[in-house]
Design an enzyme around this catalytic site. Structure first.
Site, PDB file in Angstrom:
ATOM      1  N   LYS A 177      37.925  57.674   8.033  1.00 29.83           N
ATOM      2  CA  LYS A 177      38.096  57.387   9.249  1.00 29.83           C
ATOM      3  C   LYS A 177      35.726  57.262   9.721  1.00 29.83           C
ATOM      4  O   LYS A 177      36.376  56.410  10.860  1.00 29.83           O
ATOM      5  CB  LYS A 177      38.519  58.895   9.866  1.00 29.83           C
ATOM      6  N   GLU A 199      36.918  56.434  24.681  1.00 24.79           N
ATOM      7  CA  GLU A 199      35.615  57.403  24.459  1.00 24.79           C
ATOM      8  C   GLU A 199      36.227  58.578  23.060  1.00 24.79           C
ATOM      9  O   GLU A 199      35.365  59.335  23.449  1.00 24.79           O
ATOM     10  CB  GLU A 199      36.422  57.961  25.792  1.00 24.79           C
ATOM     11  N   GLY A 246      34.959  76.093  13.002  1.00 19.82           N
ATOM     12  CA  GLY A 246      34.422  75.285  12.453  1.00 19.82           C
ATOM     13  C   GLY A 246      33.829  74.062  13.463  1.00 19.82           C
ATOM     14  O   GLY A 246      33.919  73.950  14.574  1.00 19.82           O
ATOM     15  N   ASN A 290      30.743  78.446  13.627  1.00 14.43           N
ATOM     16  CA  ASN A 290      31.817  77.882  12.924  1.00 14.43           C
ATOM     17  C   ASN A 290      30.364  78.803  11.517  1.00 14.43           C
ATOM     18  O   ASN A 290      29.522  79.521  12.013  1.00 14.43           O
ATOM     19  CB  ASN A 290      31.065  76.681  12.751  1.00 14.43           C
ATOM     20  N   THR A 315      28.047  77.834   9.389  1.00 11.13           N
ATOM     21  CA  THR A 315      26.791  77.015   9.773  1.00 11.13           C
ATOM     22  C   THR A 315      26.068  77.099  11.077  1.00 11.13           C
ATOM     23  O   THR A 315      27.336  75.903  11.733  1.00 11.13           O
ATOM     24  CB  THR A 315      26.816  75.735   8.965  1.00 11.13           C
ATOM     25  N   MET A 334      44.812  73.151  11.971  1.00 13.20           N
ATOM     26  CA  MET A 334      44.624  71.831  12.106  1.00 13.20           C
ATOM     27  C   MET A 334      45.556  71.234  10.473  1.00 13.20           C
ATOM     28  O   MET A 334      46.065  69.997  10.755  1.00 13.20           O
ATOM     29  CB  MET A 334      43.623  71.173  12.162  1.00 13.20           C
TER      30      MET A 334
HETATM   31  P1  ATR Z   1      36.154  67.726   8.937  1.00 16.23           P
HETATM   32  O1  ATR Z   1      35.488  66.102   9.355  1.00 16.23           O
HETATM   33  O2  ATR Z   1      37.402  67.542   7.835  1.00 16.23           O
HETATM   34  O3  ATR Z   1      36.333  68.211   9.891  1.00 16.23           O
HETATM   35  P2  ATR Z   1      34.052  68.099   7.613  1.00 16.23           P
HETATM   36  O4  ATR Z   1      33.152  67.386   9.039  1.00 16.23           O
HETATM   37  O5  ATR Z   1      33.943  68.418   5.964  1.00 16.23           O
HETATM   38  O6  ATR Z   1      35.484  68.220   7.868  1.00 16.23           O
HETATM   39  O7  ATR Z   1      33.394  69.682   8.057  1.00 16.23           O
HETATM   40  C1  ATR Z   1      34.085  70.684   7.589  1.00 16.23           C
HETATM   41  C2  ATR Z   1      34.367  71.890   7.953  1.00 16.23           C
HETATM   42  O8  ATR Z   1      35.215  73.423   7.630  1.00 16.23           O
HETATM   43  C3  ATR Z   1      33.389  73.053   8.211  1.00 16.23           C
HETATM   44  O9  ATR Z   1      32.927  73.467  10.094  1.00 16.23           O
HETATM   45  C4  ATR Z   1      32.660  74.054   7.336  1.00 16.23           C
HETATM   46  O10 ATR Z   1      31.513  75.125   8.018  1.00 16.23           O
HETATM   47  P3  ATR Z   1      30.334  74.208   7.704  1.00 16.23           P
HETATM   48  O11 ATR Z   1      29.721  73.170   8.577  1.00 16.23           O
HETATM   49  O12 ATR Z   1      28.985  75.407   7.339  1.00 16.23           O
HETATM   50  O13 ATR Z   1      30.222  73.597   6.276  1.00 16.23           O
HETATM   51  C5  ATR Z   1      33.652  74.377   7.327  1.00 16.23           C
HETATM   52  N1  ATR Z   1      34.246  74.865   6.315  1.00 16.23           N
HETATM   53  C6  ATR Z   1      34.239  74.227   4.576  1.00 16.23           C
HETATM   54  N2  ATR Z   1      34.736  75.356   4.081  1.00 16.23           N
HETATM   55  C7  ATR Z   1      34.602  76.453   4.828  1.00 16.23           C
HETATM   56  C8  ATR Z   1      34.992  77.733   3.952  1.00 16.23           C
HETATM   57  N3  ATR Z   1      34.680  77.884   2.599  1.00 16.23           N
HETATM   58  N4  ATR Z   1      34.300  78.998   5.149  1.00 16.23           N
HETATM   59  C9  ATR Z   1      34.702  78.096   6.101  1.00 16.23           C
HETATM   60  N5  ATR Z   1      34.028  77.031   6.735  1.00 16.23           N
HETATM   61  C10 ATR Z   1      34.594  75.878   6.434  1.00 16.23           C
END
Ligand code: ATR
Length: 267
Positions: free
Chosen positions: A65, A77, A127, A151, A153, A211
């Site tokens: 993507k 947009e 997320g 989120n 983080t 999702m």
């Molecule tokens: P995408 O583009 O598919 O959204 P991404 O940009 O890698 O993928 O984002 C993944 C999301 O899932 C992030 O919000 C991530 O949290 P962090 O920002 O803290 O990394 C979240 N995520 C992934 N694994 C997770 C887990 N085990 N528990 C909680 N959140 C998780």
């Protein structure tokens, strides 16, 4: 026959060809829709070859993507907001427009197929990756009472919140019994991991939504149900909804998503 395709790696399991053929039946049109596997780092080459051979539109899935975002000459947009392109529309003269139909697909699923209003509701997004960024502006158009993002983080949630003018709240500080719609856009479900949201967050939740679809969505949706969510839905309707919006961008025909969601549940 007009030719369309989805690019991915892997791509063999993509349901897009079936979904688009169902839309073509609704339109009484005859189309080709293929899966195209591209090597990592070779997306642009593969896409250019497809369009040079007469391709009239492409969908793009993981992990291309961002490559697709760079490939196109102009962005909608929605694509700019998401920072990702999942739909390519050829403009002629070797130029391309990139769009992103994920947010529209999810919101149309929630409103049309799940029958849940967004207007006036309190929405929680879990997320802060590309998946969540893509849906924020489309949700905002439906005028919810509020959108909160949380989120693992927190800093990333704060960045997204600032960009769209919504509120970021730390996961362990979310209010109880406040949210009507809770949407999981984290990728943790892929490994069976749940975001660390307290059960009380679902106390007056009308719809918990993931999702992703199928087995990967189950841990979160089960947790939501056990915590009091009245209704749960995985992302199958979002998949069909994003496909429908892509189809309409290419062909000017707006498919009815409901019968196709039901059909896809049974194939
Ligand atoms: P995408 O583009 O598919 O959204 P991404 O940009 O890698 O993928 O984002 C993944 C999301 O899932 C992030 O919000 C991530 O949290 P962090 O920002 O803290 O990394 C979240 N995520 C992934 N694994 C997770 C887990 N085990 N528990 C909680 N959140 C998780």
């Amino acid at each position: 026959k007009p030719r369309y395709a989805v690019f991915g790696n892997p791509v063999v399991h993509s349901k897009s060809p079936q979904i688009h053929q169902e839309f073509a039946k609704q339109e009484k049109a005859d189309i080709d829709y293929d899966r195209i596997y591209a090597d990592i780092g070779a997306f642009a080459e593969a896409a250019a070859a497809f369009f040079a051979a007469g391709g009239q539109g492409a969908n793009v899935t993981v992990p291309f993507k961002l490559d697709a975002y760079d490939f196109v000459d102009e962005h909608s947009e929605r694509a700019l907001a998401a920072g990702a392109v999942n739909t390519i529309i050829p403009l002629g003269n070797g130029r391309f427009r990139g769009d992103n139909s994920d947010g529209v697909g999810m919101v149309n699923d929630i409103i049309q197929a799940q029958g849940v209003e967004v207007a006036g509701k309190n929405v929680l997004l879990i997320g802060a990756g590309g998946a969540v960024r893509g849906v924020v502006p489309v949700l905002q158009e439906k005028q919810p009472a509020s959108i909160v993002i949380t989120n693992r983080t927190h800093g990333k949630a704060q960045e997204v919140a600032e960009r769209f003018g919504i509120e970021a709240v730390e996961m362990d500080k979310l209010p109880a019994a406040h949210f009507d719609i809770v949407i999981n856009g984290t990728s943790g479900g892929l490994s069976g991991e749940l975001p660390a949201v307290a059960p009380e967050v679902f106390a007056r939740c009308a719809l918990a939504y993931d999702m992703v679809y199928g087995r990967e969505a189950e841990p979160f949706l089960q947790f939501a149900r056990q915590s009091g969510a009245a209704k749960t839905a995985d992302g199958l309707g979002m998949l069909v909804g994003q496909a429908a919006f892509s189809y309409s961008l290419w062909r000017g025909f707006e498919p009815d998503i409901k019968p196709v969601i039901d059909y896809m549940k049974n194939v």
